[in-house]
Write a protein that holds these residues in place. Structure first.
Motif, PDB file in Angstrom:
ATOM      1  N   GLU A 167       8.892 -12.908   3.783  1.00  0.00           N
ATOM      2  CA  GLU A 167       9.250 -11.185   2.494  1.00  0.00           C
ATOM      3  C   GLU A 167       8.648 -11.317   1.611  1.00  0.00           C
ATOM      4  OE1 GLU A 167      11.494  -8.742   2.426  1.00  0.00           O
ATOM      5  OE2 GLU A 167      12.390  -9.706   4.434  1.00  0.00           O
ATOM      6  N   GLN A 168       8.177 -12.951   0.868  1.00  0.00           N
ATOM      7  CA  GLN A 168       7.489 -12.465  -0.118  1.00  0.00           C
ATOM      8  C   GLN A 168       5.152 -12.577   0.441  1.00  0.00           C
ATOM      9  OE1 GLN A 168       7.744 -16.987  -0.552  1.00  0.00           O
ATOM     10  NE2 GLN A 168       8.223 -16.667  -2.149  1.00  0.00           N
ATOM     11  N   ILE A 169       5.099 -12.404   2.144  1.00  0.00           N
ATOM     12  CA  ILE A 169       3.834 -12.671   1.898  1.00  0.00           C
ATOM     13  C   ILE A 169       4.007 -11.051   2.673  1.00  0.00           C
ATOM     14  CG2 ILE A 169       2.192 -12.402   4.621  1.00  0.00           C
ATOM     15  CD1 ILE A 169       2.862 -15.203   4.384  1.00  0.00           C
ATOM     16  N   LEU A 170       5.544  -9.988   2.863  1.00  0.00           N
ATOM     17  CA  LEU A 170       5.221  -8.579   3.108  1.00  0.00           C
ATOM     18  C   LEU A 170       5.129  -7.444   1.668  1.00  0.00           C
ATOM     19  CD1 LEU A 170       8.357  -8.884   6.132  1.00  0.00           C
ATOM     20  CD2 LEU A 170       5.256  -7.820   6.211  1.00  0.00           C
ATOM     21  N   ASN A 171       5.916  -8.298   1.079  1.00  0.00           N
ATOM     22  CA  ASN A 171       5.956  -7.835  -0.587  1.00  0.00           C
ATOM     23  C   ASN A 171       4.628  -7.661  -1.455  1.00  0.00           C
ATOM     24  OD1 ASN A 171       8.633  -7.300  -0.324  1.00  0.00           O
ATOM     25  ND2 ASN A 171       9.287  -8.550  -0.887  1.00  0.00           N
ATOM     26  N   MET A 172       3.417  -8.769  -0.835  1.00  0.00           N
ATOM     27  CA  MET A 172       2.526  -8.822  -1.457  1.00  0.00           C
ATOM     28  C   MET A 172       1.378  -7.512  -1.330  1.00  0.00           C
ATOM     29  SD  MET A 172       0.523 -12.534  -0.486  1.00  0.00           S
ATOM     30  CE  MET A 172      -0.123 -13.144  -1.836  1.00  0.00           C
ATOM     31  N   ASP A 199      -3.145  -8.982  -4.315  1.00  0.00           N
ATOM     32  CA  ASP A 199      -2.540 -10.105  -4.183  1.00  0.00           C
ATOM     33  C   ASP A 199      -3.403 -11.072  -3.421  1.00  0.00           C
ATOM     34  OD1 ASP A 199      -0.429  -9.941  -6.446  1.00  0.00           O
ATOM     35  OD2 ASP A 199       0.565  -8.968  -5.100  1.00  0.00           O
ATOM     36  N   ALA A 200      -4.146 -10.237  -2.770  1.00  0.00           N
ATOM     37  CA  ALA A 200      -5.057 -11.713  -1.355  1.00  0.00           C
ATOM     38  C   ALA A 200      -5.182 -12.633  -2.152  1.00  0.00           C
ATOM     39  CB  ALA A 200      -5.814 -10.397  -0.639  1.00  0.00           C
ATOM     40  N   SER A 201      -5.703 -12.265  -3.589  1.00  0.00           N
ATOM     41  CA  SER A 201      -7.027 -13.786  -3.563  1.00  0.00           C
ATOM     42  C   SER A 201      -6.028 -15.111  -3.583  1.00  0.00           C
ATOM     43  CB  SER A 201      -7.391 -13.481  -4.795  1.00  0.00           C
ATOM     44  OG  SER A 201      -6.628 -12.989  -5.550  1.00  0.00           O
ATOM     45  N   LYS A 202      -4.465 -14.879  -3.904  1.00  0.00           N
ATOM     46  CA  LYS A 202      -3.614 -16.176  -4.207  1.00  0.00           C
ATOM     47  C   LYS A 202      -3.572 -16.662  -2.675  1.00  0.00           C
ATOM     48  CE  LYS A 202      -0.166 -13.571  -7.367  1.00  0.00           C
ATOM     49  NZ  LYS A 202       1.053 -12.884  -7.426  1.00  0.00           N
ATOM     50  N   ALA A 213       5.457 -10.811  13.887  1.00  0.00           N
ATOM     51  CA  ALA A 213       4.238  -9.521  13.914  1.00  0.00           C
ATOM     52  C   ALA A 213       4.391  -9.458  12.850  1.00  0.00           C
ATOM     53  CB  ALA A 213       4.645  -8.906  15.106  1.00  0.00           C
ATOM     54  N   ASP A 214       5.429  -8.633  12.342  1.00  0.00           N
ATOM     55  CA  ASP A 214       4.525  -7.939  10.583  1.00  0.00           C
ATOM     56  C   ASP A 214       3.593  -8.711   9.965  1.00  0.00           C
ATOM     57  OD1 ASP A 214       5.746  -5.269  11.564  1.00  0.00           O
ATOM     58  OD2 ASP A 214       8.015  -6.110  10.441  1.00  0.00           O
ATOM     59  N   VAL A 215       3.919  -9.876   9.380  1.00  0.00           N
ATOM     60  CA  VAL A 215       3.581 -11.246   8.855  1.00  0.00           C
ATOM     61  C   VAL A 215       2.523 -11.386   9.158  1.00  0.00           C
ATOM     62  CG1 VAL A 215       3.191 -13.750   8.173  1.00  0.00           C
ATOM     63  CG2 VAL A 215       6.226 -12.471   7.414  1.00  0.00           C
ATOM     64  N   LEU A 250      -4.401  -8.834   4.574  1.00  0.00           N
ATOM     65  CA  LEU A 250      -4.856  -9.670   2.891  1.00  0.00           C
ATOM     66  C   LEU A 250      -6.305  -9.745   3.044  1.00  0.00           C
ATOM     67  CD1 LEU A 250      -0.980 -10.868   2.022  1.00  0.00           C
ATOM     68  CD2 LEU A 250      -2.725  -9.160   1.172  1.00  0.00           C
ATOM     69  N   ARG A 251      -5.943 -10.959   4.605  1.00  0.00           N
ATOM     70  CA  ARG A 251      -7.856 -11.510   4.618  1.00  0.00           C
ATOM     71  C   ARG A 251      -9.130 -10.687   4.921  1.00  0.00           C
ATOM     72  NH1 ARG A 251      -9.385 -12.937  10.388  1.00  0.00           N
ATOM     73  NH2 ARG A 251      -8.738 -10.550  10.591  1.00  0.00           N
ATOM     74  N   ASP A 252      -8.679  -9.160   5.286  1.00  0.00           N
ATOM     75  CA  ASP A 252      -9.962  -7.947   5.128  1.00  0.00           C
ATOM     76  C   ASP A 252     -10.109  -8.112   3.886  1.00  0.00           C
ATOM     77  OD1 ASP A 252     -10.172  -8.822   8.128  1.00  0.00           O
ATOM     78  OD2 ASP A 252      -9.504  -6.798   8.326  1.00  0.00           O
ATOM     79  N   ALA A 253      -9.273  -7.634   2.980  1.00  0.00           N
ATOM     80  CA  ALA A 253      -9.427  -7.232   1.239  1.00  0.00           C
ATOM     81  C   ALA A 253      -9.902  -8.061   0.754  1.00  0.00           C
ATOM     82  CB  ALA A 253      -7.643  -7.181   0.986  1.00  0.00           C
ATOM     83  N   ALA A 254      -9.800  -9.269   0.749  1.00  0.00           N
ATOM     84  CA  ALA A 254     -10.396  -9.806   0.201  1.00  0.00           C
ATOM     85  C   ALA A 254     -11.592 -10.392   0.250  1.00  0.00           C
ATOM     86  CB  ALA A 254      -9.497 -11.721   0.343  1.00  0.00           C
TER      87      ALA A 254
END
Length: 338
Positions: free
Chosen positions: A6-11, A15-18, A49-51, A58-62
């Motif tokens: 849930e924490q990852i999906l809500n990022m 927040d990618a830099s976290k 799968a969603d995570v 998030l990796r690409d965004a970073a």
């Protein structure tokens, strides 16, 4: 940082830099660690799968890279092994499910349509050409690099490659809205090239529409990638046709009615109209179409795709004169981006 699903999906992307610092070497290590935990092939969490897809985003965004809105579609092979496909869009169709991914397009045929899946494979393997010149000209309009996987419950998966910059026409229209007439014109020209070739080959596709056509708005490339399981020889009765085709050409529902090129030519006219936001020919009047184009769209097609293509070329010249490349200013394949 130990995060749950849930924490990852809500990022958010900010927040990618976290998780990822932006340093390529460090991020590779972090991603491998996270992938080992969350990859859906071995993680039993129902949200795995969603995570995993969110971690890729998030990796690409970073990294500062544009990210596509990617989800993962998990299917189970006949031998029980699971396989994942990264997907940009998903559509339910008359044959089952159509998936568009970053590098591939897939069709999942329902178990009761195995004969249509088999027909799709035969038609994809049976394209014929007069010579190498025709083949070179036409291959760019057709599916490439097909493969088949048998799935559980008797379903069949057929995939082929997606070219860089391509977008499913249905997704383009959903994301960018109706096309201007000059852009609908290059779409129609591409489809009419295919129709002329089909007439020469003695084939009727029978399912041309927004969910079977891929386009690259930047280059005006057009490919007929799906629906080949409905194709039949001219003069024979189709085993099955999509509901959309029967609505546009209701005469095909009559017993013993056989197929001829006029079916594809009618479907192309309707697809061109739909691309401009007109659900029917009667809605063309408010689009500001040049008269030669409007007349061509409204006149019933004949039974010869080659002759109809020539008429289309004349309508283009009468409408806009010397052919010029019209730059597409919409998002194009960017409709798949966040």
């Amino acid at each position: 940082m130990d995060l749950n699903a849930e924490q990852i999906l809500n990022m958010g992307l900010r927040d990618a830099s976290k998780i990822f610092s932006g340093d390529e070497k460090a991020d590779k290590k972090s991603f491998r660690t996270l992938a080992a935990r969350w990859h859906p092939d071995h993680c039993q969490d129902p949200k795995a799968a969603d995570v995993f897809a969110k971690l890729v985003t998030l990796r690409d965004a970073a990294r500062g890279e544009p990210s596509m809105l990617v989800t993962r579609y998990i299917f189970t092979k006949a031998d029980g092994r699971r396989q994942a496909m990264r997907t940009l869009s998903k559509h339910e169709t008359d044959i089952g499910t159509l998936l568009v991914g970053p590098i591939s397009v897939a069709q999942i045929f329902d178990a009761d349509l195995l004969d249509i899946a088999e027909a799709e494979l035969r038609n994809l393997s049976g394209f014929k050409f007069a010579d190498t010149k025709m083949e070179d000209q036409m291959r760019k309009f057709l599916p490439r690099n097909k493969s088949r996987v048998d799935l559980v419950d008797g379903k069949t998966l057929i995939t082929h490659s997606r070219q860089n910059g391509e977008v499913l026409l249905a997704d383009l229209l959903s994301g960018d809205g109706p096309m201007e007439p000059v852009h609908a014109a290059w779409l129609c020209s591409g489809l009419m090239n295919i129709a002329a070739w089909l007439t020469w080959a003695g084939k009727v596709h029978g399912a041309i529409g927004p969910d079977t056509v891929m386009v690259d708005p930047k280059t005006h490339a057009v490919r007929l990638v799906a629906g080949w399981g409905f194709a039949t020889d001219v003069g024979t009765r189709p085993v099955l046709l999509p509901n959309r085709s029967l609505q546009i050409a209701p005469q095909m529902a009559v017993k013993d009615m056989t197929a001829d090129p006029s079916l594809d030519l009618e479907l192309i006219r309707r697809t061109t109209c739909e691309a401009m936001g007109a659900a029917s020919l009667s809605q063309l009047s408010g689009l500001g179409l040049p008269e030669p184009i409007r007349n061509w769209l409204m006149l019933p097609p004949g039974k010869d795709g080659i002759a109809d293509y020539s008429k289309w070329q004349k309508a283009l010249t009468d409408a806009w004169g010397v052919r010029r490349f019209a730059k597409y200013t919409g998002n194009g394949a960017g409709v798949y981006a966040l």
